[in-house]
Design an enzyme around this catalytic site. Structure first.
Site, short mmCIF file in Angstrom:
data_model
loop_
_atom_site.label_atom_id
_atom_site.label_comp_id
_atom_site.label_asym_id
_atom_site.label_seq_id
_atom_site.Cartn_x
_atom_site.Cartn_y
_atom_site.Cartn_z
N THR A 99 85.54 64.84 -6.79
CA THR A 99 84.43 63.99 -6.39
C THR A 99 82.70 63.94 -7.52
O THR A 99 82.51 64.00 -7.10
CB THR A 99 83.58 64.28 -4.86
OG1 THR A 99 84.27 65.65 -4.88
CG2 THR A 99 85.53 64.12 -4.24
N SER A 100 83.58 64.77 -8.11
CA SER A 100 82.11 65.79 -8.77
C SER A 100 81.71 63.95 -10.10
O SER A 100 83.28 64.07 -10.35
CB SER A 100 81.80 66.80 -9.90
OG SER A 100 83.21 66.83 -10.48
N ASP A 112 85.41 72.87 3.90
CA ASP A 112 85.92 73.48 2.61
C ASP A 112 86.32 74.81 4.00
O ASP A 112 85.41 75.52 3.75
CB ASP A 112 84.88 73.51 1.96
CG ASP A 112 85.24 73.82 0.54
OD1 ASP A 112 86.52 74.84 0.42
OD2 ASP A 112 84.38 74.20 -0.30
N THR A 169 85.30 71.02 -15.66
CA THR A 169 85.11 72.18 -16.69
C THR A 169 86.46 71.35 -17.69
O THR A 169 86.27 70.82 -19.05
CB THR A 169 85.32 73.33 -16.63
OG1 THR A 169 84.13 73.48 -16.16
CG2 THR A 169 85.25 73.39 -17.94
N GLY A 210 79.82 72.36 -7.05
CA GLY A 210 78.76 71.58 -6.32
C GLY A 210 77.83 71.46 -6.73
O GLY A 210 77.05 71.03 -6.45
N LYS A 269 76.75 74.67 -2.28
CA LYS A 269 77.89 74.44 -0.65
C LYS A 269 77.07 75.22 0.19
O LYS A 269 77.76 75.42 1.23
CB LYS A 269 79.43 74.99 -1.15
CG LYS A 269 79.87 74.01 -1.97
CD LYS A 269 81.39 73.73 -1.43
CE LYS A 269 82.07 72.83 -2.25
NZ LYS A 269 83.53 73.61 -2.82
N SER A 288 92.08 80.47 -1.98
CA SER A 288 92.53 79.57 -3.06
C SER A 288 91.72 80.25 -5.00
O SER A 288 92.82 80.15 -5.96
CB SER A 288 91.96 78.17 -3.21
OG SER A 288 92.51 77.54 -2.96
N ARG A 344 89.89 69.62 -13.87
CA ARG A 344 89.33 68.41 -13.89
C ARG A 344 88.25 68.10 -12.16
O ARG A 344 88.58 68.73 -11.54
CB ARG A 344 90.33 67.33 -13.97
CG ARG A 344 90.96 67.17 -14.98
CD ARG A 344 91.79 66.31 -15.24
NE ARG A 344 92.37 65.81 -16.26
CZ ARG A 344 92.69 65.91 -17.19
NH1 ARG A 344 91.34 65.36 -17.32
NH2 ARG A 344 93.59 66.29 -18.31
N ALA A 345 87.47 67.38 -13.00
CA ALA A 345 86.42 66.32 -11.17
C ALA A 345 87.17 66.11 -10.17
O ALA A 345 88.40 65.08 -10.85
CB ALA A 345 85.29 65.26 -12.18
#
Lengths: 488, 488
Positions: A199-200, A257, A204, A169, A289, A265, A196-197
């Site tokens: 929604t961002s 979330d 990394t 976030g 978040k 997770s 991987r992204a």
């Protein structure tokens, strides 16, 4: 029943089998039904779509992931069996009336998710039950266990395997490559996998990919770690805790979330990667978040549940009030990282946070004395050894350090007034970068000149937007000007 | 961006557009994204799948429903626009924490469902919120209103439009054709629309289809009603309250049936069909969806909310403890119906229930005097006029009365002991019929010789299973013998 395959280059995000209408009628199968496809002892569950042309009865079309998983090609013969409603459909409902799930039941649900045996709507029912009713500690442990056990696992001969996780976030929160390089140099084993992204603007893995490939197999990953003590890989291709990827995908649809699932997770992924020492970074504050009280609650739960699985675990609560570093977008973030590692004019916030995290990890694993972690991290960074280690890892993964350039179309945004920056809205910054082309256009993004608390004069450039296309640049600028994410 | 269409005979249950990977990359669209396709002022929202072969960049493949809705063919030019996240995704979440939905919000959600703008997982989130937290009377009214208003509506010059609805779950509860024939003969206008089976052995539309087509357009439906006072059509092709179909499809995945949505769906369908008088039949008991107390609660809500929309509404609670009639499956149920109408040796329970319902409706509309409804219904049935009316309706829809035969493969199941029947498990009976081929094989099904309370001797035939295929017959028999749905 046996069918002849027509390979069908369709990436549908899930295994889809195209059955001829005539065959479907004879077999009594319908759109959306699940069938099992098998060839040479390999199996996959696929969702049925119907076709009326492109091939004949007796032939089936399979999407790319099916062909890959079954290792089949056009013309091969394959077996198709109808599968009745999976057990999960009866179990999932329980949580919607806040009844607890038994260990066995959670295992069935997670197995069905991994095997693609239940639909996305059914997964949404599962998630909303957990979101609404929560989970006891015991259930969260059993969920972690189920996610961990239904997937690949990596084992190591050493016990000093460490990992870190920053809860998402915060745009630009790209400490991983720096932390990993410092710790690996100090002798900590860090087989780091990242995402991987979704929604961002960048995950990394997207950032590392600006210099090297990240889709390692488990065998390749082990080879890189053996050589360098660490790796910077993409988690998606390794099959570690694969239920997690699917759950996140469905949660993101409406930005849910659920806490138990967040904890399960993260811990399941770390366990599957073979970690023993785990540092969790929970940013809190306006752009994060978590609020401070949620962050504290999460911390307790991580310690308790991580401890249950024998993990040595530390949780730090960090400032999540604004972006970290200056660049947002894969290339721009890598440029920031390289500045820190190469001891150039580096973003101080990114450097300080990385040093702190590296320090904590080295103290945990015994690679630094108690209270000396940050100092040791600083030494490694300033000596240039961290950069050398980073270079080694990138090269072991098949890439090399090179000079990166942001997108060829760019525009600076000038401040319309003077003043002190009060707020930077991370979500709008990320959205601006995405409109500019992130994460698929790696050199797209936004470079933020100043942080909260800094002064800016009228006419000074406050941010620069980069893109691969003039059209996308225009769209990003338009959005930025309308939502104005940097406030005085 | 403009594309050339390649028509693609794929029935995927939802509009799917296949975009070439190269175009997708350029446009920044991914698997599962929603795009709007438009041609000549017609629009449809479709879900993106990616392809790498079968056609070139600049071409898109469209599934059957898209080609039909846009009236396009291969080679036509079409416009594709990316659509950002729909408003619903932000709204749906509210109910998961039991916050109420405003009228405007429910309208947005239902509109997005109808327009295919949200995924099945998002619809599942919506349903589970409603299931978990319920809805106030005001919300239920607003939900009804939204479902009713987002779809086609039929208007009539007469005010005496009547309808009936039996809440599902009781195999063989096929009163509709008999009730409609009696009432229409008495002068009531009954433009009846029914559903097909989803999880049952047969829906009323499947049963009627054994004699005539049922997929009428609104224009055809009106013509049939003008000629005969009634029709027996399938609701699915008319576009009345289409959100309902989608909601039911997602609910059935895990057998949810949230009360507010049940009420809203039924009333919205009746309102859209232009009904003024509505009879609701709520079976309760062991094999029914409702217990007596739930049936009573539902009754109150139907009266209140139906009244709000100006409907004259009656609710009867009926015996839902066992199957009705003897045949289960489209052809077998129609054989039962024809026996009642033709005054042959008919199933008494089916006849009595139909007479009762027809009586109530005729009293509501003023076509029978108070207290004289059943008597009048009986006269119409016994005189043969109801059968004549039924024949008229079937013929007006393009079919004709014919002798129907159950499946060519059959086997009687003999009782292994003597005794009185104590229980008939409707769900297992329906599942047996489905294994035998129902509802797509119309002549498949199961004929139950006796009802609860009746005596049977050892060696006597207790039920007969029919199928179109020997293989399916074996499977149905195997299931029946294992689960033994008829208990002593």
């Amino acid at each position: 029943m046996r069918f002849r395959i027509k390979s069908f280059k369709i990436g549908a995000g899930k295994p889809i089998v195209f059955v001829h209408k005539t065959d479907a009628k004879n077999l009594g199968i319908h759109v959306g039904n699940r069938v099992e496809l098998s060839a040479d002892g390999k199996r996959i569950i696929a969702v049925v779509d119907l076709v009326g042309n492109y091939f004949e009865p007796g032939e089936i079309g399979v999407s790319e992931d099916i062909a890959r998983r079954l290792e089949t090609k056009s013309g091969d013969s394959i077996n198709l069996t109808f599968i009745p409603a999976p057990q999960s459909t009866r179990i999932i409902k329980k949580k919607l009336t806040c009844q607890p799930y038994a260990k066995r039941e959670l295992n069935i649900i997670i197995k069905d998710i991994v095997n693609n045996a239940i639909t996305e709507a059914e997964i949404a029912y599962f998630i909303s039950g957990v979101y609404h009713c929560g989970m006891s500690e015991e259930e969260t442990i059993n969920l972690t266990d189920a996610i961990y056990n239904n997937g690949q696992k990596i084992s190591w001969s050493s016990n000093k395997i460490a990992d870190k996780h920053s809860i998402g976030g915060i745009p630009g929160n790209r400490t991983t490559p720096i932390v990993v390089s410092i710790c690996a140099e100090a002798g900590v084993i860090m087989p780091k996998t990242s995402s991987r992204a979704i929604t961002s603007a960048a995950g990394t893995a997207d950032v590392i990919e600006t210099l090297t490939r990240v889709d390692l197999s488990i065998k390749e990953l082990k080879k890189v770690v053996k050589k360098t003590n660490a790796c910077l890989a993409w988690g998606g291709s390794l099959g570690l805790a694969p239920a997690d990827d699917k759950l996140i995908q469905i949660e993101r649809l409406i930005n849910l979330d659920p806490e138990p699932q967040l904890i399960a997770s993260i811990l399941a992924k770390k366990l599957a990667a073979g970690s023993k020492y785990v540092l969790i970074d929970i940013p809190y504050g306006k752009n994060a978040k978590a609020t401070l009280s949620k962050a504290k609650r999460l911390k307790k739960k991580f310690l308790k549940i991580g401890g249950h699985f024998g993990l040595k675990i530390k949780v730090i609560l960090t400032d999540g009030s604004q972006i970290i570093g200056n660049g947002i977008g894969p290339v721009l973030e890598m440029i920031d990282i390289l500045k820190v590692l190469k001891r150039e004019d580096s973003p101080k916030d990114l450097e300080d946070k990385s040093l702190k995290m590296a320090g904590v990890i080295m103290e945990m694993t015994g690679n630094a004395k108690k209270g000396q972690g940050i100092k040791k991290a600083k030494e490694i960074l300033e000596s240039g050894k961290a950069f050398r280690k980073f270079k080694e890892i990138i090269e072991a993964q098949g890439g090399k350090i090179k000079t990166l350039k942001p997108g060829k179309f760019s525009q600076g945004i000038t401040s319309l007034k003077s003043g002190k920056i009060k707020e930077i809205d991370g979500r709008s910054i990320a959205h601006t970068a995405r409109l500019a082309g992130c994460p698929s256009d790696k050199s797209a993004g936004i470079y933020i000149q100043k942080h909260i608390g800094e002064k800016i004069s009228k006419g000074e450039i406050i941010a620069t937007i980069y893109s691969e296309s003039n059209h996308k640049l225009r769209e990003a600028i338009e959005f930025f000007n309308e939502f104005n994410p940097i406030k005085f």
